[in-house]
Design an enzyme around this catalytic site. Structure first.
Site, PDB file in Angstrom:
ATOM      1  N   GLY A 150     -30.835   0.168 -54.133  1.00  0.00           N
ATOM      2  CA  GLY A 150     -30.985   1.360 -53.313  1.00  0.00           C
ATOM      3  C   GLY A 150     -32.131   1.295 -52.325  1.00  0.00           C
ATOM      4  O   GLY A 150     -32.977   2.193 -52.274  1.00  0.00           O
ATOM      5  N   SER A 151     -32.167   0.258 -51.495  1.00  0.00           N
ATOM      6  CA  SER A 151     -33.292   0.067 -50.571  1.00  0.00           C
ATOM      7  C   SER A 151     -33.470   1.242 -49.612  1.00  0.00           C
ATOM      8  O   SER A 151     -34.589   1.701 -49.366  1.00  0.00           O
ATOM      9  CB  SER A 151     -33.112  -1.223 -49.767  1.00  0.00           C
ATOM     10  OG  SER A 151     -33.084  -2.339 -50.626  1.00  0.00           O
ATOM     11  N   LEU A 173     -21.173   1.125 -54.561  1.00  0.00           N
ATOM     12  CA  LEU A 173     -20.015   0.235 -54.448  1.00  0.00           C
ATOM     13  C   LEU A 173     -18.755   0.822 -55.073  1.00  0.00           C
ATOM     14  O   LEU A 173     -17.959   0.117 -55.686  1.00  0.00           O
ATOM     15  CB  LEU A 173     -20.355  -1.114 -55.099  1.00  0.00           C
ATOM     16  CG  LEU A 173     -21.613  -1.788 -54.553  1.00  0.00           C
ATOM     17  CD1 LEU A 173     -21.895  -3.081 -55.299  1.00  0.00           C
ATOM     18  CD2 LEU A 173     -21.483  -2.044 -53.059  1.00  0.00           C
ATOM     19  N   ASN A 208     -23.230   7.275 -45.045  1.00  0.00           N
ATOM     20  CA  ASN A 208     -23.319   5.885 -45.493  1.00  0.00           C
ATOM     21  C   ASN A 208     -23.800   5.041 -44.322  1.00  0.00           C
ATOM     22  O   ASN A 208     -23.679   5.425 -43.159  1.00  0.00           O
ATOM     23  CB  ASN A 208     -21.952   5.389 -45.973  1.00  0.00           C
ATOM     24  CG  ASN A 208     -22.039   4.061 -46.705  1.00  0.00           C
ATOM     25  OD1 ASN A 208     -23.084   3.702 -47.245  1.00  0.00           O
ATOM     26  ND2 ASN A 208     -20.942   3.318 -46.729  1.00  0.00           N
ATOM     27  N   HIS A 229     -23.442   1.206 -42.568  1.00  0.00           N
ATOM     28  CA  HIS A 229     -22.576   0.018 -42.532  1.00  0.00           C
ATOM     29  C   HIS A 229     -23.289  -1.068 -41.736  1.00  0.00           C
ATOM     30  O   HIS A 229     -23.842  -0.797 -40.665  1.00  0.00           O
ATOM     31  CB  HIS A 229     -21.237   0.373 -41.867  1.00  0.00           C
ATOM     32  CG  HIS A 229     -20.268  -0.764 -41.845  1.00  0.00           C
ATOM     33  ND1 HIS A 229     -19.575  -1.181 -42.958  1.00  0.00           N
ATOM     34  CD2 HIS A 229     -19.885  -1.588 -40.841  1.00  0.00           C
ATOM     35  CE1 HIS A 229     -18.809  -2.205 -42.643  1.00  0.00           C
ATOM     36  NE2 HIS A 229     -18.976  -2.478 -41.357  1.00  0.00           N
ATOM     37  N   ASP A 265     -15.088   3.187 -44.108  1.00  0.00           N
ATOM     38  CA  ASP A 265     -15.671   3.002 -42.765  1.00  0.00           C
ATOM     39  C   ASP A 265     -14.880   3.710 -41.677  1.00  0.00           C
ATOM     40  O   ASP A 265     -14.826   3.261 -40.541  1.00  0.00           O
ATOM     41  CB  ASP A 265     -15.775   1.505 -42.421  1.00  0.00           C
ATOM     42  CG  ASP A 265     -16.523   0.722 -43.485  1.00  0.00           C
ATOM     43  OD1 ASP A 265     -17.478   1.272 -44.063  1.00  0.00           O
ATOM     44  OD2 ASP A 265     -16.154  -0.433 -43.736  1.00  0.00           O
ATOM     45  N   GLU A 287     -32.183  -1.626 -41.820  1.00  0.00           N
ATOM     46  CA  GLU A 287     -31.409  -0.485 -42.328  1.00  0.00           C
ATOM     47  C   GLU A 287     -32.249   0.641 -42.934  1.00  0.00           C
ATOM     48  O   GLU A 287     -32.040   1.816 -42.583  1.00  0.00           O
ATOM     49  CB  GLU A 287     -30.368  -0.969 -43.346  1.00  0.00           C
ATOM     50  CG  GLU A 287     -29.200  -1.675 -42.709  1.00  0.00           C
ATOM     51  CD  GLU A 287     -28.176  -2.143 -43.727  1.00  0.00           C
ATOM     52  OE1 GLU A 287     -27.096  -2.552 -43.302  1.00  0.00           O
ATOM     53  OE2 GLU A 287     -28.460  -2.103 -44.949  1.00  0.00           O
TER      54      GLU A 287
END
Length: 201
Positions: free
Chosen positions: A16-17, A92, A109, A111, A152, A181
């Site tokens: 969970g960065s 995931l 989210n 991507h 997506d 990110e």
């Protein structure tokens, strides 16, 4: 522009960065938000221990044995915690109808490649960067999108460009996009909190 306090829930399968970066921004006062709940489908996810160390309620909800029951439990847990905006940070699993119904246009989210060209089923992690390199495009980057029933597919609300450098491999490109990110997710949530960026609906 109307500022708002964000009541966040986080879903992650592993480290969970981005969630960690957002929580750090909350704790430092850089983001007007509160972390209401962290949930993982993986009992050994490092983010669960991180959440507990930061006094954030943490929960494991396994999804494989009974996805329908897990969907209902997750939806109830998020709502009970007062979550208003859900952040996916390497989660995931596809979300079910209960969560998506309760949080329509309120699940974000990130991507790791340009959408819609490099998205869809099977396009995750290193696969995205391999496809970008193979296509010979000049730019990659990260997209933050609103999650719906298809992988997506939802509207992209923010893009961060990462140039493809001469000699790049999937591994070197992945390293640069991955490094960008977490900060990009924090920046996007700051814009939402400050009223600069509106969510659909």
């Amino acid at each position: 522009m109307t500022a708002q306090h964000l009541k966040l829930g986080f879903l992650a399968s592993r480290n969970g960065s981005s969630a960690r970066a957002v929580i750090a921004a909350i704790e430092s006062g850089r983001l007007d938000a509160s972390a209401r709940l962290v949930v993982s489908n993986n009992r050994t996810a490092p983010l669960l221990a991180f959440a507990e160390a930061h006094a954030i309620p943490a929960l494991c909800i396994a999804t494989q044995a009974d996805p329908r029951a897990a969907d209902a439990r997750l939806s109830e847990a998020l709502q009970t915690a007062g979550v208003e905006l859900v952040v996916l940070s390497g989660y995931l699993r596809q979300l079910g109808p209960k969560v998506l119904g309760a949080y329509r246009n309120r699940v974000l989210n990130i991507h790791p490649g340009p959408l819609p060209r490099f998205g869809g089923h099977g396009m995750y992690g290193r696969h995205v960067h391999e496809a970008v390199i193979a296509a010979g495009v000049a730019e990659s980057g990260a997209c933050i999108l609103v999650v719906d029933e298809e992988y997506d597919h939802g509207p992209v609300i923010a893009r961060h460009v990462v140039p493809v450098e001469p000699g790049d491999t999937a591994e070197t490109l992945e390293a640069r996009v991955t490094a960008a990110e977490p900060g990009f997710f924090v920046e996007t949530l700051q814009r939402i909190a400050q009223g600069e960026l509106k969510l659909p609906g």
